[in-house]
Design an enzyme around this catalytic site. Sequence first.
Site, PDB file in Angstrom:
ATOM      1  N   SER A   1       5.813  20.887  -0.625  1.00  0.00           N
ATOM      2  CA  SER A   1       6.121  22.054  -1.440  1.00  0.00           C
ATOM      3  C   SER A   1       6.631  23.190  -0.582  1.00  0.00           C
ATOM      4  O   SER A   1       6.410  23.250   0.624  1.00  0.00           O
ATOM      5  CB  SER A   1       4.870  22.515  -2.175  1.00  0.00           C
ATOM      6  N   LYS A   2       7.319  24.085  -1.252  1.00  0.00           N
ATOM      7  CA  LYS A   2       7.906  25.258  -0.618  1.00  0.00           C
ATOM      8  C   LYS A   2       6.864  26.082   0.118  1.00  0.00           C
ATOM      9  O   LYS A   2       7.165  26.686   1.129  1.00  0.00           O
ATOM     10  CB  LYS A   2       8.510  26.139  -1.713  1.00  0.00           C
ATOM     11  N   ARG A   3       5.675  26.123  -0.459  1.00  0.00           N
ATOM     12  CA  ARG A   3       4.663  27.002   0.102  1.00  0.00           C
ATOM     13  C   ARG A   3       4.327  26.655   1.560  1.00  0.00           C
ATOM     14  O   ARG A   3       3.938  27.488   2.328  1.00  0.00           O
ATOM     15  CB  ARG A   3       3.400  26.972  -0.759  1.00  0.00           C
ATOM     16  N   GLN A   4       4.478  25.364   1.911  1.00  0.00           N
ATOM     17  CA  GLN A   4       4.078  24.983   3.262  1.00  0.00           C
ATOM     18  C   GLN A   4       5.250  24.843   4.227  1.00  0.00           C
ATOM     19  O   GLN A   4       5.107  24.317   5.312  1.00  0.00           O
ATOM     20  CB  GLN A   4       3.271  23.688   3.205  1.00  0.00           C
ATOM     21  N   GLY A   5       6.417  25.281   3.820  1.00  0.00           N
ATOM     22  CA  GLY A   5       7.557  25.190   4.741  1.00  0.00           C
ATOM     23  C   GLY A   5       8.839  25.014   3.955  1.00  0.00           C
ATOM     24  O   GLY A   5       8.832  25.039   2.729  1.00  0.00           O
TER      25      GLY A   5
END
Length: 476
Positions: free
Chosen positions: A241-245
């Site tokens: 997901s975007k949240r982790q990179g």
Amino acid sequence: MVTVRFAPSPTGYLHIGGLRTALYNYLFARHNKGKFLLRIEDTDRTRYVEGAIEKLIEVLKWCNLEYDNIPIIQSQRLDIYKKYVDELLQKDFAYRCFCTSERLEEMRKNQIAKKQPPKYDRCCKDITKEESEKMAKEKTFTVRMKMPSEEIIFNDVIRGDVKFHGSLIDDQIILKTDGYPTYHLANVVDDHLMDVTHVIRGEEWLSSTPKHIILYKYFGWTPPVFAHLPLLLNSDKSKLSKRQGDVAVEDYRDKGYLQEALLNYIALLGWSTEDSQQIFTKENLIEKFSLERCGKSGAIFDIQKLIWMNGEYIRKLSIDELTNRAIPFIQKAGFDTSNFDFLKKCILLEQDKIKVLSDVPHLIDFFLKDDIIYDEKAMQKVIKKEGTSTTLSTSIADILKDIINVYSQIQNFSAQEIESETRKYTESKSLKTSQIFHPVRVAVSGRTEGPSLFHMLELLGKEKVLLRITKIIDTL
Ligand code: GLU
């Protein structure tokens, strides 16, 4: 002939998972001397993003995944889908649904409250054909396919036999009130019309496949072979997901990952060779790729490994090629790039250290600008360090003054000459080399780390070197 397709929905960027799907389809097609087609699945108008198709095509181009057709764009084929929806209505495999969104919402809420899985109650299923035709003239409607209450089994190359029960699946909407087909219908119709032999896509589409199998059955068509690729995961095993990179291929491109390295890395997210080979040319991948060697368990996206791989690829580039690829990044950082030969020499000195191309401007900026930035820590540690006088017989300022004298006398300002003169001076003063090398390095580059000192001095040239050292002495 093997025919596969990449069928992205244009969302505004290409997800790393999408790139993996595109790549596997591409490799499978090329390995089998088949066709790799591109189809844009843009029938969900609520998700329409201006310019998304162009962007997607541009990224695929950057990845060198050439497709063999003029891309098919579903939103331009509404007539075709309508014809097939009519066929299903005719054959009684589908029906018009006149339920309002309010009713459907109400129904959904009640089902959730009763802890039942939300599902259409088939209220419109038994409206007679005549009645339905009549109502269609006055009301808006969707068309739903009838899901049969039967076991649906299909074979997946990666997962073996997969079973679903039709009774648990909703009567899917295949045509929306806006006249656009849904994914399921358009996808099946196009795969059929495009003679797609193998559908290779992400695991998230596995639960759609029974619906597709039924559509194939209703139309009397042979379904393609299915292969559902494993999910891509973050290092904590959650879904990528975007949240982790970064998840957009564009982000990797813009940070200066090489497309060859990115593709090589992505190829290994769900597929491997028996001997766990890591580095592949594209030709290698084409030769070795097979669906049989794709795994079903989630593949972890490991950014450290990608960075390592990118470095490996950067070191393998010829210096001309590396310079050419670095130039847009150097320009973006605001530097003049007209002197290709000079840039080349700067980059050559740093080639070992570059991980991504966006590192380049910072690594070489002290070659390119006159007002270099002195790293405060480096200054404190090397030039202005306390207790200098106790560890050195002479002060840093005196040493640098001597160095100016020594360097002024060098006729041929080459790395070799500079090194031998510097060493001679070091010995004459019974100093340790580090006591000279470090201050000189910081004085000319502003930092403690960098390329080989004497090559760096040669490339900067005598004039600049003397000027920078003088400037530093003035601050002491
Ligand atoms: N449009 C779907 C997507 O965005 C395609 C899934 C498929 O390949 O069938 O991934």
